[in-house]
Structure formats: structure tokens, C-alpha cells
Design a protein around this motif. Structure first.
Motif, PDB file in Angstrom:
ATOM      1  N   LEU A 105       0.837  -1.088  -0.059  1.00 48.39           N
ATOM      2  CA  LEU A 105      -0.300  -0.106   0.036  1.00 48.39           C
ATOM      3  C   LEU A 105       0.907   1.120   0.022  1.00 48.39           C
ATOM      4  N   GLU A 106       2.135   1.408   0.670  1.00 49.05           N
ATOM      5  CA  GLU A 106       2.750   2.504   0.405  1.00 49.05           C
ATOM      6  C   GLU A 106       3.415   2.442  -0.696  1.00 49.05           C
ATOM      7  N   GLN A 107       3.644   1.540  -1.642  1.00 45.20           N
ATOM      8  CA  GLN A 107       4.021   1.672  -2.903  1.00 45.20           C
ATOM      9  C   GLN A 107       2.973   2.403  -3.890  1.00 45.20           C
ATOM     10  N   ILE A 108       1.574   1.707  -3.499  1.00 44.90           N
ATOM     11  CA  ILE A 108       0.430   2.184  -4.285  1.00 44.90           C
ATOM     12  C   ILE A 108       0.270   3.693  -3.988  1.00 44.90           C
ATOM     13  N   ALA A 109       0.348   4.129  -2.590  1.00 44.85           N
ATOM     14  CA  ALA A 109       0.379   5.438  -2.396  1.00 44.85           C
ATOM     15  C   ALA A 109       1.301   6.273  -3.005  1.00 44.85           C
ATOM     16  N   LYS A 110       2.674   5.882  -3.182  1.00 47.37           N
ATOM     17  CA  LYS A 110       3.716   6.825  -3.763  1.00 47.37           C
ATOM     18  C   LYS A 110       3.274   6.936  -5.326  1.00 47.37           C
ATOM     19  N   HIS A 111       2.723   5.863  -5.874  1.00 41.93           N
ATOM     20  CA  HIS A 111       2.356   6.074  -7.529  1.00 41.93           C
ATOM     21  C   HIS A 111       1.252   7.050  -7.437  1.00 41.93           C
ATOM     22  N   VAL A 112       0.105   6.917  -6.510  1.00 41.88           N
ATOM     23  CA  VAL A 112      -0.870   8.080  -6.437  1.00 41.88           C
ATOM     24  C   VAL A 112      -0.505   9.541  -6.215  1.00 41.88           C
ATOM     25  N   LYS A 113       0.338   9.669  -5.491  1.00 41.57           N
ATOM     26  CA  LYS A 113       1.051  10.886  -5.226  1.00 41.57           C
ATOM     27  C   LYS A 113       1.718  11.213  -6.437  1.00 41.57           C
ATOM     28  N   ARG A 114       2.569  10.452  -7.238  1.00 39.77           N
ATOM     29  CA  ARG A 114       3.215  10.829  -8.480  1.00 39.77           C
ATOM     30  C   ARG A 114       2.220  11.345  -9.536  1.00 39.77           C
TER      31      ARG A 114
END
Length: 334
Positions: free
Chosen positions: A122-131
Motif C-alpha cells: 500500500l505504501e508503493q501504491i500511495a507513492k504512485h498515487v502521489k506521483r
């Protein structure tokens, strides 16, 4: 699709999440009488829980809801105070939660910080959503400034910090200097989610910057921050849906053979390697050292398909844990 549990501390946060769901209905926990809302979002089944404020209440409701709903992903969505680098309306997804109140009170207070990482997936998905920044299109309220997003540590305690002259604020700046936000539920939330091996993360909208908190709240910052956090959360769910695995029929012998072959390759030392069986919720007492490693995998997968292996393990929970170690794992067996 996935089963998703979203928790909030406050009613206004609950309403911000609820606004994204269709086919809403009341769900009651038969053993405790807890009342939830359940709805649908993009084909995913979503259960909403209002925990009330504080880490103790958060932990209590988290464990109860996970045991009842058995979700694939768990979010805590709400508002938080900003400590540094953020402005009102921004959103912070937790890379980790720092429980900052634990310690030894000697001649001086000696901190024993309780730091818990969020789900790597979920941290990786959050970083993608941020980008990508597409989450802003889901915001259902008007913002006075363009909100930004962060994937950073969040501190969690048991008190409202309302002044940058307070002892607690000075303590946070000294011992939790990497935290960009503070709340009162995150530590209990992640601690309670951990034994269930559920992917869990916090998503918080910044409603105040510690100083002048009352004025910010009176100006409507909490509903805006809650709406922004909900938008970020549901864009994360959109990304989860795009990557969702269509799990084959668990009775298919062909899939079982592929699964066993891949497990024997990725974990050649057997189900005990890297605690993969235990991490997925399996009962390690059933594991044996007899036979080849491939036969050990065959035996435990057969038990799993027959309903054994441990009360908390399933094919999905096992595959999710393997995906944490090997992100391309799923595509290799489908």
C-alpha cells in the motif's frame, strides 16, 4: 474484486468516506452488536467503521472489524495536525506510524518509540498515487489552495497537541523529527491490524498546523481535510482494482500444480523459509521436515485446499504475502 475495510475516528470523516459508496446497507456484528455501513465501490466491497478517538478505541475496533469482515486491505482515513512541510488541506499517507508516548520516566523521560511500518504494497501504491496526482479529481469539496500529498511518517499519541509552545510539541520535534503529521489513532490501528496479516495504511488530511487549531477547525478545515483524505484513499483503491488478481478456481488441479512449482522455486527451503507460511496466517505446527521441499509444499497446499493449514490462512492471503516478496509472482502462475 477486493474486500476493503475503512475506519475513521469521527463522524465527519465517516461521511466523507461514505460519499464514495453505492448500494449502502447497515451491517451488524452478531456477537457484539457493532453497527457498520457496507457499500460498493468499483466492484469492491467496502465496510466503514467509526472507531471514536484514541489509540485504544482504534485498536479495539480494528481487531473486531477485521475478525468479522476479513478484508484484503485496511485503511484508516481522517484528519491530522501538521508538524512540518505540509499545509492545511494536504494529504499524508503513512510510510510508518511512530507511537511516541511510550518510555521510561526516570530522572528524565527516556523515550521508547513504538514504530510500525505500513504495508509495503500500500505504501508503493500511495507513492504512485502521489506521483500521478489523479486523486485530486475525486475531491468532492472546494479547496482554497491546491492540495499536495506526501508518503511520510505520522506520529500518534493520546493527546491533542494544540500549541507549538507545548511540551509535547517540543518532544515531537526532538524525538520524531521525521514525522510530518500527528494523530491519535494510528498506533493502535496498525498494532491491531498486524496479527491478521492484512495490508494496512493510514491516510490523513491536514486540518490544522498545531498553532491556532481552534480557529482552523472553526473555518471548516476538518471537512475539507477529511474529503481530501477520502479522495486519496479511493484513488488508491482504484489502483488496487487495476492490479487486482483474478484468482483461478481453487479446485483447479492445473493451478495447484503451477502454485506448488512456483513456491518450490521461490522458497526452496520450504514453507518455513522467510516465515512465509506464518506471515500468511498459517499454522506452523502442521509443517514437517520430512520429504523433499517440493513435497512439503505440495502437502501444505493440499491441506489448505481442504480447509486446513490454519484458521487465518487462505490462498489469497498466501499469494498476497508472496507478492510482498516477489511483486511479479502472480503473473508467473496465471
Amino acid at each position: 474484486m477486493s474486500k476493503i475495510l475503512i475506519q475513521t475516528a469521527l463522524s465527519l470523516e465517516f461521511e466523507a468516506v461514505k460519499a464514495f459508496l453505492s448500494n449502502l446497507q447497515i451491517e451488524r456484528q452478531p456477537s457484539t452488536g457493532s453497527i457498520y455501513n457496507k457499500g460498493i465501490y468499483q466492484g469492491n466491497e467496502v465496510l466503514i467503521v467509526e472507531t471514536g478517538p484514541g489509540n485504544v478505541r482504534s485498536a479495539d475496533e480494528t481487531g473486531r472489524a477485521i475478525e468479522f469482515f476479513k478484508p484484503d486491505y485496511v485503511f484508516f482515513v481522517g484528519v491530522a495536525g501538521g508538524l512540518k512541510d505540509v499545509k492545511i488541506g494536504d494529504v499524508v499517507a503513512s510510510s510508518k506510524i511512530i507511537g511516541f508516548e511510550m518510555g521510561k520516566d526516570d530522572t528524565e523521560f527516556k523515550p521508547r518509540l513504538d514504530t510500525i511500518p505500513s504495508s509495503y504494497l500500500l505504501e508503493q501504491i500511495a507513492k504512485h498515487v502521489k506521483r500521478e496526482g489523479q486523486w485530486k479529481k475525486l475531491i468532492k469539496v472546494e479547496n482554497t489552495a491546491d492540495p499536495d500529498s506526501f508518503v511520510q511518517p505520522i506520529a500518534a499519541g493520546e493527546k491533542v497537541v494544540s500549541s507549538n509552545q507545548s511540551v509535547a510539541f517540543s518532544y515531537l520535534k526532538k524525538y520524531c523529527s521525521d514525522a510530518v503529521a500527528i494523530d491519535m489513532e494510528g498506533n493502535g490501528f496498525l498494532l491491531a491490524a498486524r496479527p491478521y496479516h492484512a495490508h494496512a495504511i493510514e491516510v490523513r488530511g491536514i486540518s490544522d498546523l498545531i498553532e491556532n487549531k481552534a480557529e482552523a477547525d472553526a473555518g471548516g478545515s476538518q471537512p475539507r481535510a477529511a474529503a481530501n483524505a477520502a479522495a486519496f484513499c479511493f484513488e488508491m483503491i482504484n489502483q488496487i482494482s487495476k492490479e487486482a488478481v483474478k484468482h483461478p478456481d481453487t479446485n483447479t488441479l492445473e493451478f495447484r500444480k503451477k502454485l506448488v512449482a512456483e513456491l518450490a522455486t521461490l522458497y526452496p527451503q520450504g514453507p518455513e523459509q522467510d516465515d512465509i507460511w506464518k506471515r500468511a496466517g498459517g499454522d506452523i505446527s502442521i509443517l514437517t521436515n520430512s520429504g523433499s521441499r517440493k513435497s512439503q509444499w505440495f502437502n501444505v497446499i493440499e491441506k489448505l485446499y481442504l480447509g486446513g493449514g490454519g484458521k487465518d490462512i487462505s490462498v489469497i492471503s498466501l499469494m498476497n504475502e508472496i507478492k510482498e516478496d516477489y511483486p511479479n509472482f502472480v503473473s508467473q502462475i496465471l
